[in-house]
Write a protein that holds these residues in place. Sequence first.
Motif, PDB file in Angstrom:
ATOM      1  N   ARG A 464       0.829  -1.212   0.000  1.00 36.24           N
ATOM      2  CA  ARG A 464       0.000   0.000   0.000  1.00 36.24           C
ATOM      3  C   ARG A 464       0.862   1.260   0.000  1.00 36.24           C
ATOM      4  NH1 ARG A 464      -5.118  -0.909  -1.730  1.00 36.24           N
ATOM      5  NH2 ARG A 464      -5.844  -2.920  -0.912  1.00 36.24           N
ATOM      6  N   ASP A 468       1.025   4.198  -2.845  1.00 34.17           N
ATOM      7  CA  ASP A 468       0.887   5.633  -2.557  1.00 34.17           C
ATOM      8  C   ASP A 468       1.971   6.434  -3.272  1.00 34.17           C
ATOM      9  OD1 ASP A 468      -1.357   5.312  -1.007  1.00 34.17           O
ATOM     10  OD2 ASP A 468      -0.283   5.333   0.910  1.00 34.17           O
ATOM     11  N   CYS A 491      -1.147  -1.871  -8.460  1.00 41.40           N
ATOM     12  CA  CYS A 491      -2.594  -2.050  -8.337  1.00 41.40           C
ATOM     13  C   CYS A 491      -2.968  -3.523  -8.472  1.00 41.40           C
ATOM     14  CB  CYS A 491      -3.315  -1.221  -9.405  1.00 41.40           C
ATOM     15  SG  CYS A 491      -3.266   0.563  -9.124  1.00 41.40           S
ATOM     16  N   THR A 494      -2.175  -5.263  -5.231  1.00 41.34           N
ATOM     17  CA  THR A 494      -3.115  -4.930  -4.153  1.00 41.34           C
ATOM     18  C   THR A 494      -4.552  -5.312  -4.494  1.00 41.34           C
ATOM     19  OG1 THR A 494      -3.319  -2.678  -5.023  1.00 41.34           O
ATOM     20  CG2 THR A 494      -1.676  -3.045  -3.296  1.00 41.34           C
TER      21      THR A 494
END
Length: 539
Positions: A464, A468, A491, A494
Motif C-alpha cells: 500500500r 501511494d 494495483c 493490491t
Amino acid sequence: MPTPPVPPRHAPYRAALSSVALIGTMLLGAGCTSRAERAAEAMAAGQQLAAAGQYGPAQGQFDIAIAARDDLPELWLLRARNQIALNDYAGAYGSFRNVLDQDRTNREALDAVSQLSLATGRLDDARDYSSQILALDPNNVGGLIVAATAAFRQGLYDQAEGQLKRALQLAPDTESALVLQSQFAMRRGRFDQAGAVLQPIFLKSGGSRDVRRQLMTVYEHAADAKGMLAVATRNVAAEGDDIAHRLTLARQMLLTGDRAGGAAQLNRIHATRPGDARRDATIAMLADADIPTATLAPALATLSEPDPDLTLALADYALVRQDHAVAERLLAPLIAGRPAGVGTADLYGARAHALAGLGRYGDAARFAAAALRFDREQTDALMARVLIQLAARKAASALRDVRIVAAENPDFAPGYALLRRALIAAGEPLLADRALFDAVNANRNDPVALRQLAAMLVANGRERDALDYARSFSLRNVASVAGWTIRGDLCRITGDNACVGRARAIVARLHGQSVPLPPVPADERTDQNAADAADVKDN
C-alpha cells in the motif's frame, strides 16, 4: 508561463528614428555640455544599431546615454525595447519600471511590466499593473487577459472567468485568451474541449509557443500520443535548436513505433553536442518512456552512422535498467581499437560496469582500472569495483567506493541501489532501506528511483505504501509510461482491478493505441472537477 512581450525588432526602431532629432534636441537643450552631447550621440547610435538588428552593440550605446541622462522616459523605453530583443527580460522590467517612475500612465511600459510580471510569476504585481491599465481603459484586451491569467493562477477562478469572458467578447480570436479558456476546460476535466479551443490555430499556423505548450499539456493529461507527436514535430520545426524539443520528438516517435525516426532525432542530438549532459537527458527520457532495452540495438541499426556518444548513452540506459548483457553488446564493438584515455574514460567505465554485472570480474577490474587512471571518480568504474568487492565479500571497501558514487551523483538512483546492497553486506539493513528513500527524495520525478523503492516496499510487505508513492508520481508526471506501468503493477498486487484497467489503458494510449480514456477517479479530481462531474458525464 506566457511568452514575454514580443521583441519589437526592426520596424518599431525604424519608426522611432524620426524621434531621434527631437529627443536629441531635448538633451542638448538642457545645456550644451559634453554629457548631454554624449547622451544624444549615444542614443542616436543605439537607435541606428538596433534598427539594423545589432542589439548587443546598441545596448552599450543606450547604457552610455542613460548614464548621462536618466531623467527621460523616452530613453528608458528605447533601452527596454532593446533588452526585450536581447531576451534580457529582467533588465527590460527594470527599464520599464524607470519609465513608469517618470510617466505613470505610459501605456507601453504598463503593458510590458504587466506581461513581464506574469511571465516571471509576480502575480500580485501583474494584477496591480493590469488594474492600472484597466483603470485607464476598461476594454483593454491585454489588461483583461493578464488580470484573468494572474487571478486563475492564484485560484480566483470566478474573477478570472469574468475577465476572460469580457476579453473574448472584445477579441474572440486572441490566442492568449484562448489559451486561458483551454486551461479552464482542462481544470474541469474536459480534455476534448480544452484541445478543441486551440486545434484550429495549431492546424492553421502552428500557433504561438504558448498555444503549443498548452496543447502539449492537454494531450499529456489526455494520454494522447498522436497529439503529443504533432506538437513535438511542430516545436522542432519552429525551434529546432532547442534540444528539449528534439528529445521530446524522439520520445514520441519511439513510443508510437517510429524507431528509425526516434533514433535519427537522438543521433542528431548527440552528434551536435556530445557529453554527459546529453547522455543524462537521453537516459532520463528513455527511462520515463520505459523503452525496452531489447529495442536499443535494433534502433541503432536503423542509422547508417550511429554517433558513438549515442551508443554510449543507450548502453548507460541498459546499465540503469540492469540489463548488463545488452550494455555489453553495445559497448564491445564501440570500444574495440580505442585505447584508454581522458576521452574514453566513460566508455571504459561503462564496459567495466557491464562486465561486472555479468560476473566477468577479471575483465571488469581491468577496464575499471583503466578508466580510473584518467578519472578517479568515474561513476561506472567505481560501481564495477563495488560489484567486484561485494562478490569478494569485501563490504568495507565496497561501502567506501559506493559512498563516493552517491556523494558525487546525489540524484543518481542506481547509485543508491548499490549503496543499499553494500550496507546490507555491511550488516546495516535499516540504513540500507533508507538509501532508497533518499533516492526518491533526491529526485521525486525519477521513475528509476520509484521502481527501486516500490520493489523494496513490496518485498517488505508494504504494498500500500508503494502504491501511494506510485500514485503521487503519476499525478505529478501524467504522461510517464514508466510511472503508469509501475502503478498498474502495484494495483494488480493490491487487487485493485479498476486501477489496473485504467493504468493499462493510459499506457496503451501513450503508445498511440486507440483505446478510450478512462474516467478520472473522484479522489484525483480538483474541487472544480468534482463539482462539474455530472456535467462532464453529459458531454
